[in-house]
Motif scaffolding. Sequence first.
Motif, PDB file in Angstrom:
ATOM      1  N   VAL A  27      49.803  36.923  43.180  1.00  0.00           N
ATOM      2  CA  VAL A  27      48.655  37.758  42.822  1.00  0.00           C
ATOM      3  C   VAL A  27      49.045  38.625  41.633  1.00  0.00           C
ATOM      4  N   SER A  28      48.196  38.622  40.604  1.00  0.00           N
ATOM      5  CA  SER A  28      48.436  39.449  39.417  1.00  0.00           C
ATOM      6  C   SER A  28      47.114  40.049  38.956  1.00  0.00           C
ATOM      7  N   HIS A  29      47.205  41.063  38.090  1.00  0.00           N
ATOM      8  CA  HIS A  29      46.014  41.746  37.590  1.00  0.00           C
ATOM      9  C   HIS A  29      46.021  41.718  36.063  1.00  0.00           C
ATOM     10  N   HIS A  30      44.856  41.490  35.489  1.00  0.00           N
ATOM     11  CA  HIS A  30      44.732  41.340  34.044  1.00  0.00           C
ATOM     12  C   HIS A  30      43.455  42.015  33.564  1.00  0.00           C
ATOM     13  N   MET A  31      43.512  42.558  32.354  1.00  0.00           N
ATOM     14  CA  MET A  31      42.334  43.191  31.761  1.00  0.00           C
ATOM     15  C   MET A  31      41.784  42.289  30.662  1.00  0.00           C
ATOM     16  N   CYS A  32      40.467  42.167  30.617  1.00  0.00           N
ATOM     17  CA  CYS A  32      39.799  41.452  29.536  1.00  0.00           C
ATOM     18  C   CYS A  32      39.819  42.362  28.306  1.00  0.00           C
ATOM     19  N   LEU A  33      40.531  41.943  27.293  1.00  0.00           N
ATOM     20  CA  LEU A  33      40.703  42.743  26.087  1.00  0.00           C
ATOM     21  C   LEU A  33      39.749  42.285  24.984  1.00  0.00           C
ATOM     22  N   PRO A  34      39.533  43.104  23.962  1.00  0.00           N
ATOM     23  CA  PRO A  34      38.556  42.749  22.919  1.00  0.00           C
ATOM     24  C   PRO A  34      38.811  41.386  22.262  1.00  0.00           C
ATOM     25  N   TRP A  35      40.052  40.963  22.134  1.00  0.00           N
ATOM     26  CA  TRP A  35      40.327  39.670  21.502  1.00  0.00           C
ATOM     27  C   TRP A  35      40.180  38.500  22.473  1.00  0.00           C
ATOM     28  N   ASP A  36      39.786  38.794  23.731  1.00  0.00           N
ATOM     29  CA  ASP A  36      39.546  37.753  24.730  1.00  0.00           C
ATOM     30  C   ASP A  36      38.076  37.355  24.818  1.00  0.00           C
ATOM     31  N   ILE A  37      37.216  38.078  24.124  1.00  0.00           N
ATOM     32  CA  ILE A  37      35.776  37.905  24.352  1.00  0.00           C
ATOM     33  C   ILE A  37      35.143  36.932  23.351  1.00  0.00           C
ATOM     34  N   ASP A  38      33.956  36.487  23.716  1.00  0.00           N
ATOM     35  CA  ASP A  38      33.172  35.612  22.851  1.00  0.00           C
ATOM     36  C   ASP A  38      32.009  36.403  22.240  1.00  0.00           C
ATOM     37  N   LEU A  39      31.056  35.714  21.666  1.00  0.00           N
ATOM     38  CA  LEU A  39      29.919  36.381  21.022  1.00  0.00           C
ATOM     39  C   LEU A  39      29.042  37.158  21.998  1.00  0.00           C
ATOM     40  N   TRP A  40      29.132  36.853  23.280  1.00  0.00           N
ATOM     41  CA  TRP A  40      28.308  37.511  24.292  1.00  0.00           C
ATOM     42  C   TRP A  40      29.061  38.648  24.982  1.00  0.00           C
ATOM     43  N   MET A  41      30.187  39.052  24.375  1.00  0.00           N
ATOM     44  CA  MET A  41      30.970  40.197  24.842  1.00  0.00           C
ATOM     45  C   MET A  41      31.527  39.992  26.252  1.00  0.00           C
ATOM     46  N   GLU A  42      31.903  38.759  26.566  1.00  0.00           N
ATOM     47  CA  GLU A  42      32.503  38.450  27.859  1.00  0.00           C
ATOM     48  C   GLU A  42      33.702  37.539  27.648  1.00  0.00           C
ATOM     49  N   THR A  50      43.803  30.164  29.121  1.00  0.00           N
ATOM     50  CA  THR A  50      45.071  30.714  28.640  1.00  0.00           C
ATOM     51  C   THR A  50      45.578  31.797  29.584  1.00  0.00           C
ATOM     52  N   LEU A  51      44.684  32.644  30.087  1.00  0.00           N
ATOM     53  CA  LEU A  51      45.103  33.670  31.039  1.00  0.00           C
ATOM     54  C   LEU A  51      45.626  33.044  32.332  1.00  0.00           C
ATOM     55  N   TYR A  52      45.038  31.921  32.718  1.00  0.00           N
ATOM     56  CA  TYR A  52      45.541  31.244  33.909  1.00  0.00           C
ATOM     57  C   TYR A  52      46.991  30.797  33.718  1.00  0.00           C
ATOM     58  N   ASP A  53      47.391  30.501  32.480  1.00  0.00           N
ATOM     59  CA  ASP A  53      48.801  30.177  32.204  1.00  0.00           C
ATOM     60  C   ASP A  53      49.716  31.292  32.701  1.00  0.00           C
ATOM     61  N   LEU A  54      49.301  32.540  32.503  1.00  0.00           N
ATOM     62  CA  LEU A  54      50.125  33.682  32.901  1.00  0.00           C
ATOM     63  C   LEU A  54      50.404  33.665  34.404  1.00  0.00           C
ATOM     64  N   GLY A  55      49.396  33.386  35.176  1.00  0.00           N
ATOM     65  CA  GLY A  55      49.574  33.322  36.632  1.00  0.00           C
ATOM     66  C   GLY A  55      50.405  32.126  37.060  1.00  0.00           C
ATOM     67  N   ARG A  56      50.169  30.988  36.426  1.00  0.00           N
ATOM     68  CA  ARG A  56      50.892  29.772  36.792  1.00  0.00           C
ATOM     69  C   ARG A  56      52.384  29.860  36.483  1.00  0.00           C
ATOM     70  N   MET A  97      43.963  37.913  39.728  1.00  0.00           N
ATOM     71  CA  MET A  97      44.156  36.470  39.660  1.00  0.00           C
ATOM     72  C   MET A  97      45.029  36.038  40.829  1.00  0.00           C
ATOM     73  N   ARG A  98      44.625  34.971  41.480  1.00  0.00           N
ATOM     74  CA  ARG A  98      45.398  34.392  42.577  1.00  0.00           C
ATOM     75  C   ARG A  98      45.787  32.973  42.188  1.00  0.00           C
ATOM     76  N   SER A  99      47.049  32.655  42.348  1.00  0.00           N
ATOM     77  CA  SER A  99      47.575  31.353  41.937  1.00  0.00           C
ATOM     78  C   SER A  99      48.422  30.776  43.064  1.00  0.00           C
ATOM     79  N   ARG A 100      48.207  29.483  43.395  1.00  0.00           N
ATOM     80  CA  ARG A 100      49.012  28.859  44.440  1.00  0.00           C
ATOM     81  C   ARG A 100      49.006  27.337  44.293  1.00  0.00           C
TER      82      ARG A 100
END
Length: 178
Positions: A27-42, A50-56, A97-100
């Motif tokens: 289990v890990s925690h991550h923040m959505c940062l400004p360079w992670d977003i698309d045109l719809w601000m999400e 790519t963030l899932y790589d961090l958990g894996r 994030m939960r990874s298993r």
Amino acid sequence: MYPVLRFTKEFIKFRNAPALPFDGTHVSHHMCLPWDIDLWMELNNGRTLTLYDLGRMILAKRAGLLGAMKRNRWGMTMAGACVRYRRRIRVFEVIEMRSRAVCWDNRFIYIEQSMWKSDGECANHIVYRTAVTDRNGIVAPETVIRDIMVTVPEVKTPEWIATWIAAEGQRPWPPMQD
């Protein structure tokens, strides 16, 4: 650009975390940062992967896979993924994030990951088909697991993953060209 600083931060943060069984949940925690977003601000769908790589990667470290890969000079590759997006993750939102590892067959290890919002809702969910490789090709998952755990536990493939595996077997490869 790959989030090298985040990747390094995760390894430092979990450097002394207890080992996990091969099928344990990281289990890990991550923040959505400004360079992670698309045109719809999400959170952008590509950045989600790519963030899932961090958990894996931390899961692989804590479960002993990275050590086994280093000892045996193995590599790892992704051989497929099935993802479901259900809730938006907005800029500056923190997710859990939960990874298993869920199961394996004669060639692949299946890894399940999910991102959860602070209100308890699941934002997205993915299952990866991954292969450990050496210079001769794919290393059998039982060989990998035996190197990590000595004995290979019995696992049952969940029906929904078995259905995905069967569907992938029907998918034409290479894709048709027009």
